[in-house]
Write an enzyme that holds these catalytic residues in place. Sequence first.
Site, PDB file in Angstrom:
ATOM      1  N   GLY A 103      -9.154  -6.841   8.927  1.00  8.45           N
ATOM      2  CA  GLY A 103      -8.063  -6.043   9.453  1.00  8.45           C
ATOM      3  C   GLY A 103      -7.639  -6.479  10.837  1.00  8.45           C
ATOM      4  N   ARG A 104      -8.182  -5.822  11.850  1.00  5.67           N
ATOM      5  CA  ARG A 104      -7.728  -6.035  13.230  1.00  5.67           C
ATOM      6  C   ARG A 104      -7.710  -7.493  13.692  1.00  5.67           C
ATOM      7  NH1 ARG A 104      -8.425  -1.171  17.172  1.00  5.67           N
ATOM      8  NH2 ARG A 104      -7.645   0.493  15.848  1.00  5.67           N
ATOM      9  N   GLN A 162       0.845  -1.196   0.000  1.00  2.00           N
ATOM     10  CA  GLN A 162       0.000   0.000   0.000  1.00  2.00           C
ATOM     11  C   GLN A 162       0.882   1.248   0.000  1.00  2.00           C
ATOM     12  OE1 GLN A 162      -2.170   1.757   3.393  1.00  2.00           O
ATOM     13  NE2 GLN A 162      -4.029   1.256   2.262  1.00  2.00           N
ATOM     14  N   TYR A 186      -5.665  10.795   3.944  1.00  2.00           N
ATOM     15  CA  TYR A 186      -4.277  11.071   3.547  1.00  2.00           C
ATOM     16  C   TYR A 186      -4.236  11.838   2.226  1.00  2.00           C
ATOM     17  CZ  TYR A 186      -3.520   7.887   7.392  1.00  2.00           C
ATOM     18  OH  TYR A 186      -3.550   7.319   8.641  1.00  2.00           O
ATOM     19  N   ARG A 211      -7.482   1.854  -2.739  1.00  2.00           N
ATOM     20  CA  ARG A 211      -8.378   1.815  -1.573  1.00  2.00           C
ATOM     21  C   ARG A 211      -9.072   3.167  -1.419  1.00  2.00           C
ATOM     22  NH1 ARG A 211      -7.835   0.549   4.976  1.00  2.00           N
ATOM     23  NH2 ARG A 211      -9.003  -1.380   4.793  1.00  2.00           N
TER      24      ARG A 211
END
Length: 368
Positions: free
Chosen positions: A318-319, A98, A180, A227
């Site tokens: 994810g987590r 990424q 971002y 993404r």
Amino acid sequence: MAQKLFSEAKLGALTLTNHIVMAPMTRSRALGNIPNDMMAEYYAQRASAGLIITEGTSPSPNGLGYARIPGIYSAEQIEGWKKSTSAIHQKGSKVFIQLMHTGRISHSANMPQGAEILAPSSVAAAGDMWTDSEGMVSNATPREMTQADIKATIQEFVQAAKNAVEAGFDGIELHGANGYLIEQFLSHRSNQRTDEYGGAIENRARFLLEIVAGSIEAIGADKVGLRLSPFGAAGDLLPHADDNHDLYVYLTAKLNELGIVYLHLVDHSGLGAPAVPEATVDAIREQFKGTLILCGSYTASRAEADLESGKADLVAFGRPFIANPDLVERLETGAELAPLDPATLYAPGTDGFAQGYIDYPVLAEAQA
């Protein structure tokens, strides 16, 4: 029990061992911004995922807004990443890096000498940032990018894509989410420009689309993913403009024309952010003919349902991958998931950086 989730999947020319993606997650273990042996071990432990997407990695010293995040702009960083790509491939998984430029979500204390905090406009983001030298500090006010800065930054992304292939990655994921730099251009709150990179939808989308086109030219469309977090709350981008839905529909149509291999939509409502409207997800699904990855607090059963219905082509977790290196096995057998330690998500524990990173046991070890 779920079947499709654990069966082989196609991603462009790649064959994945299953439909499970390990989502990108910042872990702040790249000391000196250089990928290391510990990171290679972390990813290898989790390589039962069909596809791994690495943590956000900066294409430029200017994008290193957080403490201890990796880059891919130097020879040393490319060599460092080869350790991870090799370890992941040996375990049979595929891996995309990424590319994340933090833009205005940044502080000079986290950046190498000579780096500069840049953004579409000179508008600071509300919120704080951890620095190892000064503790918590406010996000800095960025310098508004000139046209020359914009062109240079696009080229940094394109060079990073080439560097990624050299480092052994199967492709890149451009980070157009989470507030971002790329999303800062998309948002009317952070982008107050009056030139061809600001204002109308087509102008706010231009920076991203030029990076995509340049990356495709450099490494091929089958190696470029993206993404997005439509209606996301990260990075002080609320409230969204009235044209936000239309922006993402426009973007999707353009991305489909360009032929990127996947779109990765993240919904952070499980962490308290607003949900992505169903109408936006449906419109994107309808427009985009490549692989659609959905991410956001999935269970195995919900993932299976969305794969079976065609709502998603792959599902990212994810987590749960942090504390469960063998997450795929646990999902398939219905085993209980281990909880993560929030204190060591981004920081060393009392025992150093390995704690809460590469020391989570697999199921057999936990039971023993």
